[in-house]
Every structure is written in C-alpha cells, then in structure tokens.
Scaffold this motif. Structure first.
Motif, mmCIF file in Angstrom:
data_model
loop_
_atom_site.group_PDB
_atom_site.id
_atom_site.type_symbol
_atom_site.label_atom_id
_atom_site.label_comp_id
_atom_site.label_asym_id
_atom_site.label_seq_id
_atom_site.Cartn_x
_atom_site.Cartn_y
_atom_site.Cartn_z
ATOM 1 N N ALA A 18 177.041 -15.205 17.504
ATOM 2 C CA ALA A 18 178.407 -15.241 18.028
ATOM 3 C C ALA A 18 179.400 -15.566 16.924
ATOM 4 C CB ALA A 18 178.502 -16.259 19.167
ATOM 5 N N PRO A 308 180.144 -14.128 30.129
ATOM 6 C CA PRO A 308 180.608 -14.802 28.918
ATOM 7 C C PRO A 308 182.056 -15.271 29.039
ATOM 8 C CG PRO A 308 180.476 -12.429 28.576
ATOM 9 C CD PRO A 308 179.858 -12.702 29.913
ATOM 10 N N TYR A 310 185.462 -15.502 26.842
ATOM 11 C CA TYR A 310 186.211 -15.090 25.649
ATOM 12 C C TYR A 310 187.690 -15.307 25.929
ATOM 13 C CZ TYR A 310 181.994 -12.085 25.276
ATOM 14 O OH TYR A 310 180.716 -11.584 25.270
ATOM 15 N N GLN A 325 177.215 -16.655 26.233
ATOM 16 C CA GLN A 325 176.645 -15.302 26.140
ATOM 17 C C GLN A 325 175.241 -15.185 26.696
ATOM 18 O OE1 GLN A 325 178.352 -16.791 23.607
ATOM 19 N NE2 GLN A 325 179.516 -15.310 22.424
ATOM 20 N N GLY A 329 173.722 -12.129 24.229
ATOM 21 C CA GLY A 329 174.691 -12.259 23.148
ATOM 22 C C GLY A 329 174.444 -11.332 21.981
ATOM 23 N N THR A 332 175.252 -7.506 22.949
ATOM 24 C CA THR A 332 176.684 -7.270 23.184
ATOM 25 C C THR A 332 177.542 -7.710 22.008
ATOM 26 O OG1 THR A 332 176.946 -9.438 24.254
ATOM 27 C CG2 THR A 332 176.419 -7.569 25.685
ATOM 28 N N ALA A 336 181.681 -7.592 21.851
ATOM 29 C CA ALA A 336 182.200 -8.921 22.176
ATOM 30 C C ALA A 336 183.011 -9.484 21.019
ATOM 31 C CB ALA A 336 181.046 -9.857 22.524
ATOM 32 N N TYR A 361 186.480 -12.047 31.464
ATOM 33 C CA TYR A 361 185.823 -13.054 30.639
ATOM 34 C C TYR A 361 186.749 -14.210 30.250
ATOM 35 C CZ TYR A 361 183.158 -8.734 30.315
ATOM 36 O OH TYR A 361 182.507 -7.575 30.628
#
Length: 374
Positions: A18, A308, A310, A325, A329, A332, A336, A361
């Motif tokens: 991430a 998730p 965001y 995530q 995670g 994506t 993302a 999200y």
C-alpha cells in the motif's frame, strides 16, 4: 535526514504494497517521505502473501479496482496464468450458480463446470464435489516483483525511505504534521496512513477516531503430496470460503481460508488452524500428504464493511487514509494507488481510474457511526 527535521509534501506511514505503491504514484508530483517500522519494507502482510489476481476476489465492491488493475499487472509481466475453480457439493448448486450470475453481470468471465469438468481440472477430486465455477483469467502475482517495482519507481522519482523508523510521535503544528521516531523526525503537509493492521492506532496518534479496521489472521501451509501437484493445477477454492490451495514449485500451498481476529504484530500460525487446513484438504482430494514442510500466517485488515478506505479523514485536516485492503491489496494495488494519489494531490482522473466511484471508499462513510460510538 535521521536526527534532523525534513520538510515533505506527503509523509506515508507503512512501506508494504500500500505505502510503496502510493509513494510511487505521488512522487512524480510531490516530495514524499516513506516511513517503515521494520528493517525492510513488506515484512508483514505483503511479504507473506500467496497472492493471486482473481476477478471475483473481495466481492462486487472490490471488483472495479481489480479490473482496473489487471492491464497494468499483465503488461508489466507480474501475472502468470493459473485459472481458478470455485467448487461445491450438491447442496451448494444454487450458491455456485448465483456466484456465476452475479459476477458475470458485472463483467467477469465465468463458466459453470459439471462433475466431469472438475475431474479433468483437479485429479483425485472426491466424488461429492459435483459443481464448480471456472475463472480462466485468474493468475498468480509476482508479489515481490511488484513491491520492488513500486519501491524502485518511488526512489527514482525522489521518495526518501526510512526503515527501522517506528513512528512514536505525531503532532499537528499549524498547517504541517510533525512525525517522530527514534533517531529522526520530519514535517509534512499531508500525513498518509498506509499502516495496514496498525492503521487505527496511527490515526488515533494523529487525533482521529478509529474506523474499526481489524486485523484478521490468515494461515498458509506448504505440503509435499503424493501425487506431486502439476503446475497446471488451478487455484481451487471452496464456494463456502473454507479452503483454497494451489501448486507452488512442486509443492502445494493450502489455506483454511481463516480470518481469526488478532492484534497488530508478527502473526504466527496456530496448530489448530493448521490441523483444520489439512482436514479440509483431505475432504477435497484423495491425495496422500507426505510432509508438512512449512507454515506461516499473515494479517489481513478489514474495515467494518470489508471495503477499502481511501480518502481524507472526515474530521482531522490533512490526514489521508489508505487502509483496509483486506486480502485484495496486492491485486488492486495499481488502481488503488493511482486513485488515492489523485484524491490526495487533487490530480485529474485518467483511463485507469475513470470508471471507479471513489465515494464508495471514502472514510466519511463511517463518520456518523464512529461519532455515535465515541
């Protein structure tokens, strides 16, 4: 920078997939600091993933992120064809058919499979498994390669990475954040929370309400089996989400698909979960288990609605969430991170993210519930 303050546009806490992907997307447009508590990025969840790219994984709410990420992963050479087979017993027929119908309507490629088709794909399948859903697009992900790609890309565009930097102080000073760790500190205009299982604790240090992002333990074991699994064996999953397995270098990687509530930390497998995994596997195929060679566990962190998170915090200025995530995670990550960088820096959408509804999200979806619990 250790021992002195530095000024950044964005400080990202957490350098797993991430944080690394978000840094790579932000760094061409901003001065970025990436802070990692461990000796090396990806020690926890990212480094322990048996990741695959599967169109249906994570459910309909994750589907747009998965599909938007597919071209990047394929064109970058991070995917190896695998195929996925979701299998069920006679009593699961309606569930399998509904699964195919639901995701086909979204645009996934799925095919119902009868008993004969299942036998061709999974030799030694026990006779009570009679229906399945074939996902031909499923592929293994080169997790280490993807993670290193993002770390290298962010480094080339100026990201400063600090490891062994467990953030123990977060303070708001005027329009800036000041973050500190043993031996160093820095200032940033925006603080991005990509701390995975630690996301809620980081948010609370910054004065924000936790969103209820919970770490759940997932167990994986490596088996030596007779017969040796053919490399063409698909990722095989129970339609009731109670197991999955796939070949890996002449061995079999098996999980009981567990999600055991845990605490943020260095996850370790429990003997009971290992035993459950093996018991479920023996109910699927008639193979002999010659040896249990390895076992490990990782943490998957989910928001309460399993989607998730965001976006900027609803109450605390310049605190950006990039968390929750779950187990999707990595598959994506491209879409993302691109979407998150656009939201964080006010950049325009592009072809990768144009069809994604960012509001789904947004952390603001939890603000009423969080305030009610406080």
């Amino acid at each position: 920078m250790n021992g002195m303050a530095g000024q950044f546009d964005v400080a990202i806490i957490g350098a797993g997939i991430a944080g690394a992907s978000l840094a790579a997307e932000c760094a061409p447009h901003a001065r970025v600091l990436l802070v990692e508590a461990e000796d090396a990025p990806g020690y926890h969840t990212t480094g322990r993933s048996a990741a695959f790219w599967e169109e249906t994984y994570g459910g309909p709410g994750v589907f747009p992120l998965t599909m938007a990420s597919g071209p990047f992963l394929r064109e970058g050479g991070y995917l190896s064809p695998r195929g996925a087979l979701n299998i069920g017993r006679a009593q699961d027929r309606a569930k399998v058919e509904a699964f195919v119908e639901r995701f086909s309507a979204l645009g996934a490629t799925l095919h119902l499979q009868d008993r004969a088709a299942l036998e061709r794909r999974v030799p030694g399948l026990r006779k009570d498994w009679v229906i399945g859903a074939w996902e031909p697009a499923c592929a293994d992900i080169d997790v280490a390669g993807l993670h290193q790609h993002y770390l290298a890309a962010s480094r080339r565009t100026g990201t400063v990475l600090r490891v062994r930097a467990r953030v123990d102080a977060i303070e708001r000073e005027g329009v800036n954040w000041r973050i500190g760790w043993d031996g160093g500190e820095a200032c940033a205009s925006i603080l991005a929370n990509a701390a995975g299982a630690w996301a809620d604790s980081v948010a609370m240090r910054a004065g924000a309400a936790p969103l209820g992002i919970a770490p759940l333990r997932r167990t994986i074991v490596q088996l030596r089996t007779d017969p040796v699994p053919d490399e063409s064996l698909p990722l095989t999953l129970g339609i009731n989400e109670d197991f999955y397995f796939k070949p890996q270098g002449g061995r079999l990687w098996l999980s009981p698909h567990d999600e055991i509530p845990d605490v943020a930390g260095d996850a370790a497998p429990e003997e009971l979960d290992v035993a459950i995994a093996i018991d479920r596997f023996e109910q699927v195929v008639d193979w002999k288990i010659a040896a249990l060679e390895r076992r490990w566990a990782g943490l998957r962190s989910f928001a309460p609605d399993r989607l998730p998170v965001y976006g900027f915090d609803a109450m605390v200025p310049a605190l950006f969430w990039f968390a929750g995530q779950g187990g999707f995670g990595i598959q994506t990550a491209p879409a993302a991170a691109r979407l998150a960088a656009q939201l964080l820096l006010g950049l325009p959408r592009d072809a990768m993210t144009a069809s994604i509804d960012a509001a789904v999200y947004d952390p603001a979806r939890f603000s009423t519930g969080v305030m009610a619990r406080a």
